[in-house]
Design a protein around this motif. Structure first.
Motif, mmCIF file in Angstrom:
data_model
loop_
_atom_site.group_PDB
_atom_site.id
_atom_site.type_symbol
_atom_site.label_atom_id
_atom_site.label_comp_id
_atom_site.label_asym_id
_atom_site.label_seq_id
_atom_site.Cartn_x
_atom_site.Cartn_y
_atom_site.Cartn_z
ATOM 1 N N PHE A 123 64.547 -56.543 -43.821
ATOM 2 C CA PHE A 123 64.795 -56.793 -45.418
ATOM 3 C C PHE A 123 65.340 -57.928 -45.577
ATOM 4 O O PHE A 123 66.350 -58.682 -44.942
ATOM 5 C CB PHE A 123 65.694 -55.568 -45.979
ATOM 6 C CG PHE A 123 65.162 -54.133 -45.654
ATOM 7 C CD1 PHE A 123 63.630 -53.759 -46.330
ATOM 8 C CD2 PHE A 123 65.166 -53.289 -44.721
ATOM 9 C CE1 PHE A 123 63.186 -52.688 -46.216
ATOM 10 C CE2 PHE A 123 64.515 -52.086 -44.323
ATOM 11 C CZ PHE A 123 63.614 -51.685 -45.150
ATOM 12 N N ARG A 124 65.006 -58.498 -46.697
ATOM 13 C CA ARG A 124 65.603 -59.838 -47.282
ATOM 14 C C ARG A 124 66.297 -59.577 -48.706
ATOM 15 O O ARG A 124 65.877 -58.761 -49.534
ATOM 16 C CB ARG A 124 64.546 -60.886 -47.537
ATOM 17 C CG ARG A 124 64.841 -62.193 -48.091
ATOM 18 C CD ARG A 124 63.971 -63.133 -47.884
ATOM 19 N NE ARG A 124 64.380 -63.837 -46.568
ATOM 20 C CZ ARG A 124 63.609 -64.837 -46.171
ATOM 21 N NH1 ARG A 124 62.870 -65.765 -46.713
ATOM 22 N NH2 ARG A 124 64.123 -65.429 -44.868
ATOM 23 N N THR A 125 67.697 -59.805 -48.704
ATOM 24 C CA THR A 125 68.484 -59.614 -49.677
ATOM 25 C C THR A 125 68.842 -60.837 -50.449
ATOM 26 O O THR A 125 69.380 -61.607 -49.813
ATOM 27 C CB THR A 125 69.394 -58.689 -49.169
ATOM 28 O OG1 THR A 125 69.297 -57.529 -48.666
ATOM 29 C CG2 THR A 125 70.577 -58.206 -50.476
ATOM 30 N N VAL A 134 70.237 -60.779 -39.061
ATOM 31 C CA VAL A 134 69.087 -61.473 -38.560
ATOM 32 C C VAL A 134 69.220 -62.954 -38.684
ATOM 33 O O VAL A 134 69.286 -63.772 -38.141
ATOM 34 C CB VAL A 134 67.731 -60.836 -38.768
ATOM 35 C CG1 VAL A 134 66.877 -61.940 -38.295
ATOM 36 C CG2 VAL A 134 67.508 -59.639 -38.321
ATOM 37 N N ASP A 135 69.438 -63.373 -40.177
ATOM 38 C CA ASP A 135 69.597 -64.521 -40.662
ATOM 39 C C ASP A 135 70.242 -64.819 -42.043
ATOM 40 O O ASP A 135 70.376 -63.740 -42.663
ATOM 41 C CB ASP A 135 68.213 -65.334 -40.644
ATOM 42 C CG ASP A 135 68.327 -66.637 -40.706
ATOM 43 O OD1 ASP A 135 69.412 -67.434 -40.140
ATOM 44 O OD2 ASP A 135 67.013 -67.172 -40.987
ATOM 45 N N ILE A 136 70.809 -65.870 -42.121
ATOM 46 C CA ILE A 136 71.192 -66.313 -43.673
ATOM 47 C C ILE A 136 70.637 -67.545 -44.037
ATOM 48 O O ILE A 136 70.355 -68.427 -43.287
ATOM 49 C CB ILE A 136 72.949 -66.548 -43.541
ATOM 50 C CG1 ILE A 136 73.691 -65.401 -43.123
ATOM 51 C CG2 ILE A 136 73.225 -66.744 -44.896
ATOM 52 C CD1 ILE A 136 74.965 -65.101 -43.162
ATOM 53 N N ASN A 137 69.869 -67.349 -45.421
ATOM 54 C CA ASN A 137 68.992 -68.631 -45.835
ATOM 55 C C ASN A 137 69.602 -69.052 -47.095
ATOM 56 O O ASN A 137 70.364 -68.503 -47.782
ATOM 57 C CB ASN A 137 67.700 -67.965 -45.872
ATOM 58 C CG ASN A 137 67.190 -67.014 -44.929
ATOM 59 O OD1 ASN A 137 66.617 -67.762 -43.980
ATOM 60 N ND2 ASN A 137 67.190 -65.773 -44.836
ATOM 61 N N PRO A 138 69.323 -70.391 -47.254
ATOM 62 C CA PRO A 138 69.980 -70.806 -48.334
ATOM 63 C C PRO A 138 69.229 -70.262 -49.816
ATOM 64 O O PRO A 138 68.209 -69.670 -49.515
ATOM 65 C CB PRO A 138 69.322 -72.403 -48.488
ATOM 66 C CG PRO A 138 69.000 -72.688 -47.003
ATOM 67 C CD PRO A 138 68.842 -71.394 -46.426
ATOM 68 N N PRO A 196 63.451 -68.114 -29.993
ATOM 69 C CA PRO A 196 64.139 -69.358 -29.857
ATOM 70 C C PRO A 196 63.973 -69.650 -31.556
ATOM 71 O O PRO A 196 63.205 -69.393 -32.312
ATOM 72 C CB PRO A 196 63.340 -70.462 -29.378
ATOM 73 C CG PRO A 196 61.961 -69.951 -29.386
ATOM 74 C CD PRO A 196 61.983 -68.477 -29.458
ATOM 75 N N LYS A 197 65.263 -70.425 -32.086
ATOM 76 C CA LYS A 197 65.128 -71.302 -33.330
ATOM 77 C C LYS A 197 66.110 -72.207 -33.245
ATOM 78 O O LYS A 197 67.040 -72.422 -32.377
ATOM 79 C CB LYS A 197 65.385 -70.101 -34.512
ATOM 80 C CG LYS A 197 66.875 -69.611 -34.773
ATOM 81 C CD LYS A 197 66.768 -68.733 -35.781
ATOM 82 C CE LYS A 197 66.922 -69.360 -37.398
ATOM 83 N NZ LYS A 197 66.886 -68.343 -38.270
ATOM 84 N N LEU A 198 65.694 -73.238 -34.412
ATOM 85 C CA LEU A 198 67.042 -74.441 -34.585
ATOM 86 C C LEU A 198 67.766 -73.860 -35.622
ATOM 87 O O LEU A 198 67.805 -72.658 -35.944
ATOM 88 C CB LEU A 198 66.154 -75.882 -35.084
ATOM 89 C CG LEU A 198 65.512 -76.403 -33.879
ATOM 90 C CD1 LEU A 198 65.125 -77.957 -34.344
ATOM 91 C CD2 LEU A 198 66.082 -76.280 -32.308
ATOM 92 N N ASN A 199 68.581 -74.902 -36.041
ATOM 93 C CA ASN A 199 69.623 -74.657 -37.178
ATOM 94 C C ASN A 199 69.232 -73.661 -38.226
ATOM 95 O O ASN A 199 69.962 -72.716 -38.587
ATOM 96 C CB ASN A 199 70.204 -75.786 -37.751
ATOM 97 C CG ASN A 199 71.040 -76.582 -36.721
ATOM 98 O OD1 ASN A 199 70.736 -76.765 -35.720
ATOM 99 N ND2 ASN A 199 71.825 -77.493 -37.277
ATOM 100 N N TRP A 200 68.021 -73.735 -38.834
ATOM 101 C CA TRP A 200 67.714 -72.842 -40.180
ATOM 102 C C TRP A 200 66.450 -72.047 -39.536
ATOM 103 O O TRP A 200 65.841 -70.870 -40.097
ATOM 104 C CB TRP A 200 67.389 -73.621 -41.253
ATOM 105 C CG TRP A 200 68.493 -74.323 -41.535
ATOM 106 C CD1 TRP A 200 69.630 -73.851 -42.157
ATOM 107 C CD2 TRP A 200 69.134 -75.687 -41.218
ATOM 108 N NE1 TRP A 200 70.761 -74.928 -42.172
ATOM 109 C CE2 TRP A 200 70.151 -75.851 -41.911
ATOM 110 C CE3 TRP A 200 68.381 -76.634 -40.614
ATOM 111 C CZ2 TRP A 200 70.973 -77.081 -41.588
ATOM 112 C CZ3 TRP A 200 69.240 -78.025 -40.395
ATOM 113 C CH2 TRP A 200 70.480 -78.219 -41.183
ATOM 114 N N SER A 201 65.408 -72.634 -38.743
ATOM 115 C CA SER A 201 64.076 -72.148 -38.595
ATOM 116 C C SER A 201 63.730 -71.853 -37.215
ATOM 117 O O SER A 201 63.963 -72.388 -36.398
ATOM 118 C CB SER A 201 63.139 -73.168 -39.083
ATOM 119 O OG SER A 201 63.340 -73.501 -40.587
HETATM 120 MG MG LIG Z 1 65.619 -67.891 -42.209
#
Ligand SMILES: [Mg+2]
Ligand SMILES: Nc1ncnc2c1ncn2[C@@H]1O[C@H](COP(=O)(O)OP(=O)(O)OP(=O)(O)O)[C@@H](O)[C@H]1O
Length: 389
Positions: free
Chosen positions: A216-218, A290-294, A139-144
């Motif tokens: 990986f984080r890009t 997997v995810d998009i982060n600010p 699970p996660k919420l909007n960002w985390s």
């Molecule tokens: Mg994230």
């Protein structure tokens, strides 16, 4: 290769990360919420569902204390447990010892506060969604995601099989609290968008065994990749040989699928499948979003420092040449391997100093590392201020 900017010598007056960071817009934070990008990128994201959350559920998440559902409780369930089981559960109101009147009243009250009573529809929607995703989700919420609450999980993973598993993780996590209470921290104050206008979602992703070495984080700025970092802070000897393949796969994935993201600056996480397979296209191994982060200090800069990333951001490049994109891996013996980023996410609480040391230059990071190591040793010897933070 990253070149140190001579102007960033640690003896120059230190600037905080927030002073040198481009202002973060609230629209950018909103664009990075899972539900807002997932619709666009469904075909490149591992199977997931988003469930809009109700005020009742958000109130439940925010309140102190953890009352878990009295229907299924938390995993691991007994092999014979079904949705209709009457098994006694961890937090179900106890019927023992049998009731004095006052206890019965308390029981009534507990029952009324139980998820199965407070948000029955949402609760059963979550149950059905877990089943639709094959019985195991993360699970996660909007960002985390609640990565800091692993200590609450019997399996020491974020794998959830019942709604109770999910509630326990979400309610135990400071990262989830941050999503709820501080989503717009450090954003441009001239934008009046209120945090109260945010629609929260529960994100349920079908659980699968990810090899952490292949996450990986890009970092992307001006629609150009600045750098690619291993995400898990362990040394994996086999990654060295894969470096150029990882670069090719991740750059190709970005150009094909992500270059049209609404913001020019963002940070994406992806997973490279361990083996090539049919459907992986001509590149062989498939890459998943997997995810998009600010693009903001709140996002962990992995094996780069934000100072380096910001310097790369302002560097002129002749042309978008993928060969110049650095893939940064953890070498054996690197200080990161001492465990800053692992363990209990102590890194998420301490490291503004570490991040800012990164901005000031490499020497400042080493100085911080020396101090930090000393603090940890003191704590281990029982001389520190305690292990609370
Ligand atoms: Mg994230
Ligand atoms: N479908 C999945 N199945 C199993 N594990 C997963 C799945 N999706 C993600 N994970 C694991 O969960 C971790 C955290 O996920 P995610 O990146 O969405 O969290 P986050 O809170 O946004 O992290 P960060 O704060 O670093 O941005 C991933 O690094 C990955 O190891």
């Amino acid at each position: 290769m990253v070149h140190q900017d001579p102007d960033s010598h640690p003896l120059t007056p230190p600037q905080t990360l927030h002073e040198i960071f481009p202002p973060v817009q609230k629209s950018h934070i909103l664009n990075c919420a899972f539900a807002s990008w997932h619709t666009r990128y469904k075909s490149i994201t591992p199977k997931a569902r988003t469930i809009p959350l109700t005020p009742e559920f958000l109130a439940y998440l925010r309140e102190d204390g953890i009352i878990l559902p009295d229907d299924e409780g938390v995993s691991p369930p007994a092999a014979t447990t079904t949705a209709d089981s009457d098994d006694e559960e961890m937090s179900a109101p106890s019927n023992f010892p049998p009731g004095e009147a006052e206890d019965e009243e308390d029981d009534e009250e507990d029952r009324a506060r139980n998820p199965t009573q407070r948000f029955p529809q949402l609760h059963s929607q979550i149950k059905q969604t877990i089943a639709a995703l094959g019985g195991a989700v993360t699970p996660k919420l909007n960002w985390s995601s609640p990565k800091d609450a692993l200590f609450m999980s019997a399996t020491h993973t974020l794998e959830c099989r019942t709604p109770g598993d999910i509630y326990l993780l979400l309610k135990s996590s400071d990262f989830i609290t941050h999503d709820l209470e501080h989503p717009f921290d450090d954003t441009d104050p001239s934008d009046p968008t209120p945090a109260s206008s945010i629609q929260y979602h529960l994100v349920l992703r079908k659980y699968f065994n990810m090899n952490p070495a292949l996450e990986f984080r890009t970092f992307v700025a001006g629609r150009r990749i600045l750098g690619i970092s291993q995400r898990d802070l362990n040394h994996y000897a086999f990654l060295g040989e894969l470096k150029s393949e990882i670069r090719r796969l991740v750059v190709g994935f970005f150009n094909e699928s992500l270059a049209g993201f609404p913001d020019g600056d963002f940070v994406f996480d992806c997973y490279v499948e361990p083996t090539a397979r049919e459907g992986g296209g001509e590149r062989g191994r498939r890459v998943w979003l997997v995810d998009i982060n600010p693009f903001a200090p709140r996002t962990d800069s992995a094996l780069f420092s934000w100072g380096e990333i910001l310097r790369l951001r302002t560097q002129e490049v002749e042309e978008a040449d993928e060969e110049v994109v650095e893939v940064r891996l953890l070498e054996s013996g690197d200080p990161e391997a001492w465990g800053f980023g692992t363990a209990t996410y102590s890194a998420s609480k301490l490291p503004r100093e570490l991040v800012e040391a990164g901005v000031q230059g490499e020497e400042a990071v080493w100085e911080f590392a020396r101090r930090w190591k000393g603090i940890m040793e003191e704590i281990e010897r029982g001389e520190g201020e305690g292990s609370e933070t």
